[in-house]
Design a protein around this motif. Sequence first.
Motif, PDB file in Angstrom:
ATOM      1  N   UNK A  60      14.017 -36.025 -13.429  1.00 47.28           N
ATOM      2  CA  UNK A  60      14.545 -37.001 -12.481  1.00 47.28           C
ATOM      3  C   UNK A  60      13.603 -37.092 -11.297  1.00 47.28           C
ATOM      4  N   UNK A  61      13.663 -38.253 -10.654  1.00 46.50           N
ATOM      5  CA  UNK A  61      12.891 -38.488  -9.436  1.00 46.50           C
ATOM      6  C   UNK A  61      13.788 -39.084  -8.383  1.00 46.50           C
ATOM      7  N   UNK A  62      13.694 -38.554  -7.189  1.00 46.30           N
ATOM      8  CA  UNK A  62      14.487 -39.065  -6.069  1.00 46.30           C
ATOM      9  C   UNK A  62      13.587 -39.302  -4.875  1.00 46.30           C
ATOM     10  N   UNK A  63      14.034 -40.163  -4.004  1.00 48.01           N
ATOM     11  CA  UNK A  63      13.421 -40.326  -2.685  1.00 48.01           C
ATOM     12  C   UNK A  63      14.419 -39.803  -1.665  1.00 48.01           C
ATOM     13  N   UNK A  64      13.938 -38.962  -0.784  1.00 49.86           N
ATOM     14  CA  UNK A  64      14.750 -38.427   0.311  1.00 49.86           C
ATOM     15  C   UNK A  64      14.260 -39.076   1.601  1.00 49.86           C
ATOM     16  N   UNK A  65      15.073 -39.981   2.139  1.00 42.87           N
ATOM     17  CA  UNK A  65      14.711 -40.727   3.340  1.00 42.87           C
ATOM     18  C   UNK A  65      15.794 -40.498   4.384  1.00 42.87           C
ATOM     19  N   UNK A  66      15.416 -39.796   5.456  1.00 38.78           N
ATOM     20  CA  UNK A  66      16.359 -39.426   6.508  1.00 38.78           C
ATOM     21  C   UNK A  66      17.559 -38.722   5.884  1.00 38.78           C
ATOM     22  N   UNK A  72      15.444 -42.608  -8.184  1.00 40.91           N
ATOM     23  CA  UNK A  72      14.455 -43.559  -8.685  1.00 40.91           C
ATOM     24  C   UNK A  72      14.522 -43.653 -10.204  1.00 40.91           C
ATOM     25  N   UNK A  73      14.606 -42.511 -10.858  1.00 40.01           N
ATOM     26  CA  UNK A  73      14.726 -42.486 -12.313  1.00 40.01           C
ATOM     27  C   UNK A  73      15.264 -41.130 -12.756  1.00 40.01           C
ATOM     28  N   UNK A  74      15.930 -41.179 -13.884  1.00 40.67           N
ATOM     29  CA  UNK A  74      16.471 -39.970 -14.493  1.00 40.67           C
ATOM     30  C   UNK A  74      16.556 -40.261 -15.989  1.00 40.67           C
ATOM     31  N   UNK A  75      16.040 -39.347 -16.798  1.00 39.73           N
ATOM     32  CA  UNK A  75      16.018 -39.604 -18.243  1.00 39.73           C
ATOM     33  C   UNK A  75      15.898 -38.298 -19.016  1.00 39.73           C
ATOM     34  N   UNK A  83      24.248 -33.456 -24.989  1.00 44.12           N
ATOM     35  CA  UNK A  83      24.313 -31.991 -25.082  1.00 44.12           C
ATOM     36  C   UNK A  83      24.603 -31.360 -23.724  1.00 44.12           C
ATOM     37  N   UNK A  84      24.972 -32.187 -22.737  1.00 42.58           N
ATOM     38  CA  UNK A  84      25.247 -31.669 -21.403  1.00 42.58           C
ATOM     39  C   UNK A  84      24.037 -31.650 -20.489  1.00 42.58           C
ATOM     40  N   UNK A  85      22.882 -32.102 -20.975  1.00 40.60           N
ATOM     41  CA  UNK A  85      21.668 -32.060 -20.153  1.00 40.60           C
ATOM     42  C   UNK A  85      21.726 -33.010 -18.963  1.00 40.60           C
ATOM     43  N   UNK A  86      22.378 -34.150 -19.132  1.00 38.22           N
ATOM     44  CA  UNK A  86      22.522 -35.080 -18.007  1.00 38.22           C
ATOM     45  C   UNK A  86      23.324 -34.457 -16.880  1.00 38.22           C
ATOM     46  N   UNK A  87      24.383 -33.752 -17.218  1.00 40.21           N
ATOM     47  CA  UNK A  87      25.196 -33.069 -16.198  1.00 40.21           C
ATOM     48  C   UNK A  87      24.405 -31.973 -15.508  1.00 40.21           C
ATOM     49  N   UNK A  88      23.620 -31.234 -16.276  1.00 42.72           N
ATOM     50  CA  UNK A  88      22.788 -30.172 -15.683  1.00 42.72           C
ATOM     51  C   UNK A  88      21.829 -30.764 -14.652  1.00 42.72           C
ATOM     52  N   UNK A  89      21.178 -31.868 -15.026  1.00 44.29           N
ATOM     53  CA  UNK A  89      20.221 -32.484 -14.094  1.00 44.29           C
ATOM     54  C   UNK A  89      20.913 -33.101 -12.889  1.00 44.29           C
ATOM     55  N   UNK A  93      20.300 -32.335  -9.007  1.00 41.23           N
ATOM     56  CA  UNK A  93      19.929 -33.430  -8.112  1.00 41.23           C
ATOM     57  C   UNK A  93      20.843 -33.456  -6.888  1.00 41.23           C
ATOM     58  N   UNK A  94      22.132 -33.343  -7.100  1.00 42.09           N
ATOM     59  CA  UNK A  94      23.094 -33.358  -5.987  1.00 42.09           C
ATOM     60  C   UNK A  94      22.856 -32.160  -5.068  1.00 42.09           C
ATOM     61  N   UNK A  95      22.607 -31.003  -5.654  1.00 47.46           N
ATOM     62  CA  UNK A  95      22.319 -29.806  -4.844  1.00 47.46           C
ATOM     63  C   UNK A  95      21.060 -30.015  -3.993  1.00 47.46           C
ATOM     64  N   UNK A  96      20.000 -30.533  -4.579  1.00 49.69           N
ATOM     65  CA  UNK A  96      18.748 -30.780  -3.858  1.00 49.69           C
ATOM     66  C   UNK A  96      18.980 -31.789  -2.731  1.00 49.69           C
ATOM     67  N   UNK A  97      19.724 -32.848  -3.020  1.00 45.22           N
ATOM     68  CA  UNK A  97      20.013 -33.860  -1.996  1.00 45.22           C
ATOM     69  C   UNK A  97      20.752 -33.239  -0.813  1.00 45.22           C
ATOM     70  N   UNK A  98      21.776 -32.454  -1.096  1.00 51.50           N
ATOM     71  CA  UNK A  98      22.561 -31.817  -0.023  1.00 51.50           C
ATOM     72  C   UNK A  98      21.695 -30.845   0.784  1.00 51.50           C
ATOM     73  N   UNK A  99      20.899 -30.037   0.082  1.00 52.24           N
ATOM     74  CA  UNK A  99      20.030 -29.072   0.772  1.00 52.24           C
ATOM     75  C   UNK A  99      19.026 -29.754   1.693  1.00 52.24           C
ATOM     76  N   UNK A 100      18.702 -31.001   1.404  1.00 52.66           N
ATOM     77  CA  UNK A 100      17.748 -31.750   2.209  1.00 52.66           C
ATOM     78  C   UNK A 100      18.426 -32.673   3.216  1.00 52.66           C
ATOM     79  N   UNK A 101      19.712 -32.459   3.450  1.00 48.91           N
ATOM     80  CA  UNK A 101      20.428 -33.168   4.505  1.00 48.91           C
ATOM     81  C   UNK A 101      20.957 -34.540   4.148  1.00 48.91           C
ATOM     82  N   UNK A 102      20.950 -34.899   2.869  1.00 49.80           N
ATOM     83  CA  UNK A 102      21.466 -36.213   2.484  1.00 49.80           C
ATOM     84  C   UNK A 102      22.983 -36.264   2.668  1.00 49.80           C
ATOM     85  N   UNK A 103      23.446 -37.395   3.139  1.00 46.64           N
ATOM     86  CA  UNK A 103      24.876 -37.627   3.273  1.00 46.64           C
ATOM     87  C   UNK A 103      25.393 -38.539   2.170  1.00 46.64           C
ATOM     88  N   UNK A 104      24.447 -39.133   1.424  1.00 50.06           N
ATOM     89  CA  UNK A 104      24.830 -40.002   0.319  1.00 50.06           C
ATOM     90  C   UNK A 104      23.689 -40.089  -0.686  1.00 50.06           C
TER      91      UNK A 104
END
Length: 151
Positions: A60-66, A72-75, A83-89, A93-104
């Motif tokens: 997956x790829x994300x942009x963290x802006x403010x 951007x993409x996830x596959x 097989x549950x891989x989408x849930x794992x990713x 992703x949600x954990x990384x977003x939260x750790x980087x201060x994302x609110x949404x």
Amino acid sequence: MVKITTIIDADISHVDAIYKIERDSFIDPWEKTSIKKEISLNKLARYRVLLDDERVIGFYGIWLVLDECHIMNIAILKKERSKGNGSIMLEDLIRIARENGAKEISLEVSTKNLNAIKLYEKFGFKIISTRENYYRKENADAYNMQLIFKE
């Protein structure tokens, strides 16, 4: 033998594998040079790969802006889906977003991609609008989906 699934930050050595998954997953895939630039040059981007032992099976790829995160993409490789891989990713992703201060977190997804939509809804994403003919090559609209973190 037990397979070990891990998620790590992507680097240049993962570009070919990511590009293969991108081509396997989308009618209008990103170019390999664009993926390489995202990983190596874009300071707003964060790319992660899902490994099954040493083999890249998803990314997956994300942009963290403010205080916002945009997917951007996830596959996932076709033979590794359901097989549950989408849930794992998505959990990572949600954990990384939260750790980087994302609110949404926001994203666009084809209205035809019912499995992805169900996955996002399982994690609390809501459809907030529709973008007509967003995916021109597949003649599909896109849902703009959003997950807002509760304080």
